[in-house]
Write an enzyme that holds these catalytic residues in place. Sequence first.
Site, PDB file in Angstrom:
ATOM      1  N   ARG A 123       0.829  -1.339  -0.039  1.00 35.50           N
ATOM      2  CA  ARG A 123      -0.088   0.126   0.087  1.00 35.50           C
ATOM      3  C   ARG A 123       0.876   1.229  -0.037  1.00 35.50           C
ATOM      4  NH1 ARG A 123      -4.933  -0.413   4.159  1.00 35.50           N
ATOM      5  NH2 ARG A 123      -5.511   1.437   2.996  1.00 35.50           N
ATOM      6  N   SER A 168      -8.111  12.834   2.922  1.00 32.64           N
ATOM      7  CA  SER A 168      -7.746  11.358   3.643  1.00 32.64           C
ATOM      8  C   SER A 168      -7.468  11.572   5.057  1.00 32.64           C
ATOM      9  CB  SER A 168      -6.330  10.962   2.692  1.00 32.64           C
ATOM     10  OG  SER A 168      -5.807   9.859   3.758  1.00 32.64           O
ATOM     11  N   GLN A 170      -6.344   9.591   6.900  1.00 32.60           N
ATOM     12  CA  GLN A 170      -4.922   9.176   7.671  1.00 32.60           C
ATOM     13  C   GLN A 170      -3.865  10.027   7.208  1.00 32.60           C
ATOM     14  OE1 GLN A 170      -4.574   5.140   5.657  1.00 32.60           O
ATOM     15  NE2 GLN A 170      -6.156   4.424   6.920  1.00 32.60           N
ATOM     16  N   ASP A 316     -15.156   3.636   2.804  1.00 40.13           N
ATOM     17  CA  ASP A 316     -14.915   2.121   3.142  1.00 40.13           C
ATOM     18  C   ASP A 316     -16.227   1.315   3.105  1.00 40.13           C
ATOM     19  OD1 ASP A 316     -12.143   2.628   3.938  1.00 40.13           O
ATOM     20  OD2 ASP A 316     -12.792   2.837   6.054  1.00 40.13           O
ATOM     21  N   LYS A 343      -6.646   0.515  -1.518  1.00 41.18           N
ATOM     22  CA  LYS A 343      -7.231   0.137  -0.166  1.00 41.18           C
ATOM     23  C   LYS A 343      -6.610  -1.038   0.177  1.00 41.18           C
ATOM     24  CE  LYS A 343      -9.994   3.415   1.365  1.00 41.18           C
ATOM     25  NZ  LYS A 343      -9.648   3.780   2.867  1.00 41.18           N
ATOM     26  N   ARG A 347     -10.134  -2.251  -4.681  1.00 40.22           N
ATOM     27  CA  ARG A 347     -11.669  -2.455  -4.253  1.00 40.22           C
ATOM     28  C   ARG A 347     -12.447  -2.374  -5.659  1.00 40.22           C
ATOM     29  NH1 ARG A 347     -12.003  -0.514   1.936  1.00 40.22           N
ATOM     30  NH2 ARG A 347     -11.156  -2.434   2.966  1.00 40.22           N
TER      31      ARG A 347
END
Length: 429
Positions: A123, A168, A170, A316, A343, A347
């Site tokens: 990732r 984001s 994160q 998500d 992800k 996905r």
Amino acid sequence: MKQQTISPFGPLRGEISVPGDKSISHRSIMLGSLASGTTEVHGFLQGEDSLATLRAFRAMGIAIEELGAGRLRIAGQGLYGLQEPADVLDCGNSGTTMRLMLGLLSGQAFFSVLSGDQYLRRRPMKRVVGPLSTMGARIWGRNDGELAPLAIQGGPLQPAAYDSPIASAQVKSALLLAGLYDDGETTVREPHLSRDHSERMLRYFGAELRPFAGGVTIAGGARLSGQEVFVPGDISSAAFFLVAALITPGSELLIRNVGVNPTRSGIIDILRQMGGSIELLDQRERSGEPVADLLVRSSDLRGIEIGGALVPRAIDEFPVVSVAACFAEGVTTIRDARELRVKETDRIAAMCDALNAVGGRVEPREDGMVVQGIAELSGGTVASCGDHRIAMSMAISALRSSAAITIDDTDCTETSFPGFWQLLQQLAG
């Protein structure tokens, strides 16, 4: 490698609860460890991702007592109370653990190394490593800092102002945590507001933050104080059962104690726009987070267009949104969701492949997909690609299939939803 086979059943009726919010569980460990004094956590998610964060902080000298039933007692040691770990810190499959820890470890006075499983090591990390480097962080990794393992030599940091090209949580959270260790103010701006669990919890623990239209500023040097944290049920986990009840005729399901933070509740807005009947009951606030009970009834869904600012509020949940779209009248178009490509797996590709393998009509796009609604799927066998959300989404899709659907490699669901298969079986009666 485990395999699960789900046969159609219904209707879904009764009351259920889902495990604690993964994002809040991670942050409760991190901020509880960096605070001075004791933090008590209730409802902590006992999933592999959040347990990876717990183990990492234990490896840095933090005493974390597990009291049972999702209760923890954390003996916080203050911003500079962590100890240099004797070994590599294993983040497992958790991108949240790795990216947020890059921020807080950059300000420590020691050396550390972060790694993870085969999926996490693929990732992208440069999106965090790059902006942290502008604050003076020293981080090395494979592919010029893009891939783990990542080595961090902590030290003094400088304030920064960063305009993130993506929304984001994160990236934003890593910079805010690093901002605790500079001697000024750090500002993060985003094109759209991403989830704000870090801002809420930092403020709850005593940090000084100033949100503004398009971003947030944090002041360095705050003294965090231990708190009591109540973790609500994870809306990302509730999303599977919201869709299950909506697509299964005759269903009426109450999901208790779910976090409905507006930066995370895009799934509710999407499903309501599709015609889904979802009510928020007994709305309240705990530990700075909004909470409600969700009452969902089976509904005739319709296709819609999904994009823009709604995407980061439901990023998500798009695997299970695509399942709902399969049974909506007309066409559903998902765009502006390129983030799904990076992800736990790609996905977009994984869900298109899985749904088409069992009779769906789904066309991938570079930043999303186009889903043609149908009456039911045809059954078959699909791969989870080691991604917990793919595995659980395909289990829900089996409720509107003419034959059973078998999902390969289902151990991955333990990362975020321990007990998922048992709860699904319980509803099947």
